[in-house]
Write an enzyme that holds these catalytic residues in place. Structure first.
Site, mmCIF file in Angstrom:
data_model
loop_
_atom_site.group_PDB
_atom_site.id
_atom_site.type_symbol
_atom_site.label_atom_id
_atom_site.label_comp_id
_atom_site.label_asym_id
_atom_site.label_seq_id
_atom_site.Cartn_x
_atom_site.Cartn_y
_atom_site.Cartn_z
ATOM 1 N N LYS A 1 0.846 -1.198 0.000
ATOM 2 C CA LYS A 1 0.000 0.000 0.000
ATOM 3 C C LYS A 1 0.871 1.234 0.000
ATOM 4 O O LYS A 1 1.892 1.272 0.685
ATOM 5 C CB LYS A 1 -0.854 -0.017 1.282
ATOM 6 C CG LYS A 1 -1.830 1.113 1.415
ATOM 7 C CD LYS A 1 -3.182 0.747 0.862
ATOM 8 C CE LYS A 1 -4.107 1.941 0.734
ATOM 9 N NZ LYS A 1 -3.801 2.814 -0.417
ATOM 10 N N LYS B 1 5.368 2.171 8.422
ATOM 11 C CA LYS B 1 4.189 2.944 8.832
ATOM 12 C C LYS B 1 2.996 2.012 9.068
ATOM 13 O O LYS B 1 2.332 2.072 10.102
ATOM 14 C CB LYS B 1 3.865 3.968 7.737
ATOM 15 C CG LYS B 1 2.928 5.075 8.119
ATOM 16 C CD LYS B 1 2.596 5.971 6.909
ATOM 17 C CE LYS B 1 3.828 6.650 6.331
ATOM 18 N NZ LYS B 1 3.475 7.619 5.248
ATOM 19 N N LYS C 1 5.229 2.330 -3.067
ATOM 20 C CA LYS C 1 5.103 3.729 -3.490
ATOM 21 C C LYS C 1 5.332 3.816 -4.980
ATOM 22 O O LYS C 1 6.037 2.979 -5.552
ATOM 23 C CB LYS C 1 6.158 4.585 -2.781
ATOM 24 C CG LYS C 1 5.819 6.040 -2.718
ATOM 25 C CD LYS C 1 4.752 6.279 -1.674
ATOM 26 C CE LYS C 1 4.636 7.710 -1.256
ATOM 27 N NZ LYS C 1 4.112 7.811 0.106
ATOM 28 N N THR D 1 -4.755 12.609 6.734
ATOM 29 C CA THR D 1 -3.353 12.728 7.146
ATOM 30 C C THR D 1 -3.245 13.824 8.214
ATOM 31 O O THR D 1 -2.633 13.634 9.267
ATOM 32 C CB THR D 1 -2.457 13.067 5.932
ATOM 33 O OG1 THR D 1 -2.689 12.084 4.922
ATOM 34 C CG2 THR D 1 -0.992 13.073 6.309
ATOM 35 N N ASN E 1 -2.064 19.211 0.711
ATOM 36 C CA ASN E 1 -3.113 18.550 1.473
ATOM 37 C C ASN E 1 -2.734 18.423 2.949
ATOM 38 O O ASN E 1 -3.468 18.865 3.835
ATOM 39 C CB ASN E 1 -3.404 17.182 0.834
ATOM 40 C CG ASN E 1 -4.425 16.381 1.607
ATOM 41 O OD1 ASN E 1 -4.119 15.846 2.662
ATOM 42 N ND2 ASN E 1 -5.652 16.315 1.110
ATOM 43 N N SER F 1 -7.160 5.246 4.537
ATOM 44 C CA SER F 1 -7.132 4.478 3.284
ATOM 45 C C SER F 1 -7.538 3.029 3.562
ATOM 46 O O SER F 1 -8.277 2.410 2.790
ATOM 47 C CB SER F 1 -5.732 4.475 2.672
ATOM 48 O OG SER F 1 -5.523 5.623 1.892
#
Ligand code: GLU
Length: 420
Positions: free
Chosen positions: A69, A93, A105, A189, A220, A348
């Site tokens: 992810k 994470k 990523k 976030t 963001n 997410s």
């Protein structure tokens, strides 16, 4: 000695925690190298009929805990080293906050601000086609990152669904609510940053009411962090974006500043504020510094001059290992990226769960569950930091590596009799 690359910084972070854990060679080896990195070329017919070939990457670092992810960024400085580092941080994470994902990523070398909407759509569809063999709701699930948003996620989802002939909302997260996105994902976030800042402030005995904040980066993560901390009573005194910075001793309203940025394209010139350079913003005398832009911002060159009492890393990788050491000695608390910005991937996860179940939650439910996860993760990391006398980053990696090692043991990737 030359400057280390971003991935070398990640290796240092892994080793710092692994040394304390006396971690066996096999686990280290598995964590040191990504599982795979796919490099792709994406030809796009531009508006002027010329063909431009863009370069992109998708790196899957480790999938011991579940499908991988992580976001996809569109940025002119994207390179394989950076994408590998960002993928690795996702592994730690997700492990740290206890969600069932590995880390990945992606990135495309492009300045999206120079593309028309039509070109951006073609590039987004082309990139997802190019990486489609290695992604999917039970393989690898992309999401937004720097300069990508809900619209780009919609194109990704639509293109993949058409390609496979199956409507597949669980392919990506960060979609608009109308296409199966989750309430609260857009600002997740930053909401996570807020929960973490509340906990960290308690830990260092800082009253958030009236606490001064400087925010580097107003995308963001940065703009919503400023908004939420302002709502908590903080005074936002400085912020910047790629075009420049603003400063106001008495604080400004971050929502109005965001509106100004939307209307004019940058924060610069926001009413009642003076200009401020990036370096002056980072070394400002504030209670809380929030790096919310790119990697390698706080380095050995400026760490001695940082005056903030605590640094909450909304960005990924803003602090180098050398700066970490300097700041630890100076007793400035850094809440590391893999903890501070984990709210995004956590929601997410909620979005993906809702997609797989085809059953949708209320905003309150999302926020409540997010708070629970963030506070618990903070406590684990903070307790490790205190009990073991290590900095918060090492503590976060220790918590994350323990869970990864346990999963590797259970799968039989490493020996069972290993200490961790
Ligand atoms: N790009 C975000 C991050 O760095 C979110 C990733 C996700 O939601 O998968 O954590």
């Amino acid at each position: 000695m030359g400057k280390s690359t971003i991935y070398e910084n990640v290796l240092t972070q892994i080793n710092n925690a692994a040394d304390i854990l006396n971690l066996d060679g096999q686990v280290r080896e598995l964590l040191h190298e990504p599982m795979r990195t796919l490099t792709v070329s994406i030809p796009v017919k531009m508006d002027d009929e010329s063909i431009h070939v863009f370069k992109g990457f998708r790196c899957q670092h480790n999938d011991v805990l579940g499908p991988t992810k992580g976001g996809i960024r569109f940025h002119p400085q994207v390179c394989e080293d950076e994408v590998k580092a960002l993928a690795a941080w996702m592994t730690f994470k997700c492990s740290l906050v206890g969600i069932p994902y590995g880390g990945a990523k992606g990135g495309v070398l492009v300045n999206p601000k120079e593309l028309s909407r039509n070109e951006l759509e073609k590039l987004s569809r082309g990139f997802i086609q190019a990486i489609s063999p290695i992604i999917g709701p039970d393989k690898d699930i992309p999401a937004p990152d720097v300069y990508t948003d809900a619209q780009v996620m919609s194109w990704f989802m639509d293109e993949f669904s058409k390609l496979k002939g199956v409507n597949t909302p669980g392919l990506v997260t960060g979609k608009p609510v109308v296409l199966g996105g989750s309430f609260g994902r857009h600002s997740a976030t930053a909401r996570g940053v807020m929960y973490i800042t509340i906990e960290a402030a308690k830990a260092i005995d800082l009253d958030l009411n009236g606490a001064t904040v400087a925010v580097q980066g107003f995308g963001n993560a940065g703009s919503f962090s400023a908004k939420f901390l302002h709502e908590q009573g903080c005074k936002i005194v400085a912020a910047n974006d790629s075009k420049g910075g603003i400063y106001c001793k008495d604080g400004f309203n971050p929502v109005d500043a965001a509106k100004h940025k939307e209307e004019t394209g940058s924060l610069k010139g926001f009413q009642g504020c003076d200009d401020i350079s990036n370096e002056d913003l980072l070394t400002m005398d504030v209670d809380i510094l929030i790096p919310a832009a790119l990697e390698n911002q706080i380095t050995e060159d400026n760490a001695e001059n940082i005056k903030a009492r605590m640094i909450i890393e909304a960005a990924n990788g803003p602090t180098t290992p050398e700066a970490d050491e300097i700041l630890f000695k100076r007793e400035i608390m850094i809440v590391p990226d893999i903890l501070a910005n984990a709210g995004g991937v956590t929601v997410s996860y909620f979005e993906w769960v809702q997609n797989l179940a085809n059953y949708y939650w209320s905003k309150d439910e999302v926020d409540r569950k997010l708070e629970e996860i963030m506070v618990e993760a903070f406590e684990k990391v903070y307790n490790t930091h205190i009990d073991m006398g290590v900095n918060m980053r090492v503590a976060a990696f220790i918590v994350a590596i323990k869970r990864l090692t346990e999963a590797m043991k259970a799968r039989g990737w490493v020996y069972n009799d290993h200490k961790y």
